[in-house]
Write a protein that holds these residues in place. Structure first.
Motif, PDB file in Angstrom:
ATOM      1  N   ILE A 117       0.851  -1.191   0.000  1.00  0.00           N
ATOM      2  CA  ILE A 117       0.000   0.000   0.000  1.00  0.00           C
ATOM      3  C   ILE A 117       0.882   1.236   0.000  1.00  0.00           C
ATOM      4  O   ILE A 117       1.759   1.382   0.837  1.00  0.00           O
ATOM      5  N   LYS A 118       0.621   2.133  -0.933  1.00  0.00           N
ATOM      6  CA  LYS A 118       1.352   3.397  -1.020  1.00  0.00           C
ATOM      7  C   LYS A 118       0.361   4.550  -0.950  1.00  0.00           C
ATOM      8  O   LYS A 118      -0.669   4.533  -1.613  1.00  0.00           O
ATOM      9  N   PHE A 119       0.679   5.552  -0.148  1.00  0.00           N
ATOM     10  CA  PHE A 119      -0.115   6.763  -0.081  1.00  0.00           C
ATOM     11  C   PHE A 119       0.515   7.811  -0.983  1.00  0.00           C
ATOM     12  O   PHE A 119       1.717   7.780  -1.251  1.00  0.00           O
ATOM     13  N   LYS A 151      -2.706   1.248   6.721  1.00  0.00           N
ATOM     14  CA  LYS A 151      -2.331   0.313   5.654  1.00  0.00           C
ATOM     15  C   LYS A 151      -2.813  -1.100   5.967  1.00  0.00           C
ATOM     16  O   LYS A 151      -3.323  -1.803   5.084  1.00  0.00           O
ATOM     17  N   MET A 152      -2.694  -1.516   7.226  1.00  0.00           N
ATOM     18  CA  MET A 152      -3.177  -2.844   7.618  1.00  0.00           C
ATOM     19  C   MET A 152      -4.686  -2.953   7.412  1.00  0.00           C
ATOM     20  O   MET A 152      -5.189  -3.980   6.948  1.00  0.00           O
ATOM     21  N   VAL A 167      -7.987  -1.658  11.935  1.00  0.00           N
ATOM     22  CA  VAL A 167      -6.830  -1.726  12.826  1.00  0.00           C
ATOM     23  C   VAL A 167      -6.533  -0.294  13.252  1.00  0.00           C
ATOM     24  O   VAL A 167      -6.418   0.595  12.408  1.00  0.00           O
ATOM     25  N   TYR A 168      -6.433  -0.083  14.544  1.00  0.00           N
ATOM     26  CA  TYR A 168      -6.167   1.241  15.088  1.00  0.00           C
ATOM     27  C   TYR A 168      -4.776   1.277  15.707  1.00  0.00           C
ATOM     28  O   TYR A 168      -4.076   0.272  15.764  1.00  0.00           O
ATOM     29  N   TRP A 170      -3.463  -1.932  17.289  1.00  0.00           N
ATOM     30  CA  TRP A 170      -4.609  -2.539  17.948  1.00  0.00           C
ATOM     31  C   TRP A 170      -5.602  -3.010  16.889  1.00  0.00           C
ATOM     32  O   TRP A 170      -6.306  -2.212  16.291  1.00  0.00           O
ATOM     33  N   HIS A 171      -5.602  -4.289  16.621  1.00  0.00           N
ATOM     34  CA  HIS A 171      -6.577  -4.884  15.695  1.00  0.00           C
ATOM     35  C   HIS A 171      -7.883  -5.021  16.460  1.00  0.00           C
ATOM     36  O   HIS A 171      -8.010  -5.869  17.335  1.00  0.00           O
TER      37      HIS A 171
END
Length: 150
Positions: free
Chosen positions: A5-7, A56-57, A65-66, A75-76
């Motif tokens: 994943i790329k931003f 990304k996760m 996911v935080y 934190w999933h």
């Protein structure tokens, strides 16, 4: 962290507002606020934060996911309780410094107190009351002590 994943690169204001590339603005602590809302009812469930890795996760696995500010770790959501949040849609605001994720909330609730939503109290906006009161709007949906083994 994911290399898949790329931003986008943050550009000028007009580009941020109109380009169709996700270019999130993380704060000085590397975080961005994220509101989770029920995709069906549109009820707000919780407010938490994401960092680059957790965002990304989230995109990779399709569950939210935080980043826990108190524990200083990824934190999933639902890893302990089983009350995961499956991603339905993700929105960002005009300057890409906030996220809303519409979720299919799995299990009995999003809140660690045992309720469906963390927003289970509303402010009594009657200005004549001092101090300002809260009104509980939601009952318990599960036994938090049993789920989290408190």
């Amino acid at each position: 962290m994911s290399d898949i994943i790329k931003f986008g690169i943050r550009k000028d204001k007009k580009a941020l507002e109109e380009d169709l590339v996700l270019s999130p603005k993380f704060d000085e602590n590397g975080l961005i606020p994220c509101v989770a809302m029920d995709a069906e009812t549109k009820q707000p469930l919780m407010l938490a934060y994401m960092n680059e890795q957790s965002l990304k996760m989230t995109l990779e696995i399709g569950e939210v996911v935080y980043y826990s500010r108190s524990r200083q770790e990824i934190w999933h959501k639902g890893a302990t309780s089983g009350h995961t949040q499956k991603v339905v849609e993700i929105y960002t605001d005009c300057d890409q410094d906030a996220i809303i994720v519409y979720v299919d909330q799995q299990g009995a609730g999003a809140c660690h107190t045992g309720r469906n939503s963390c927003f289970y109290r509303k402010v009594d906006i009657d200005a004549s009351k001092n101090p300002v009161n809260l009104v509980t709007t939601e009952d318990f949906t599960y036994d938090a002590d049993a789920v989290y083994k408190k």
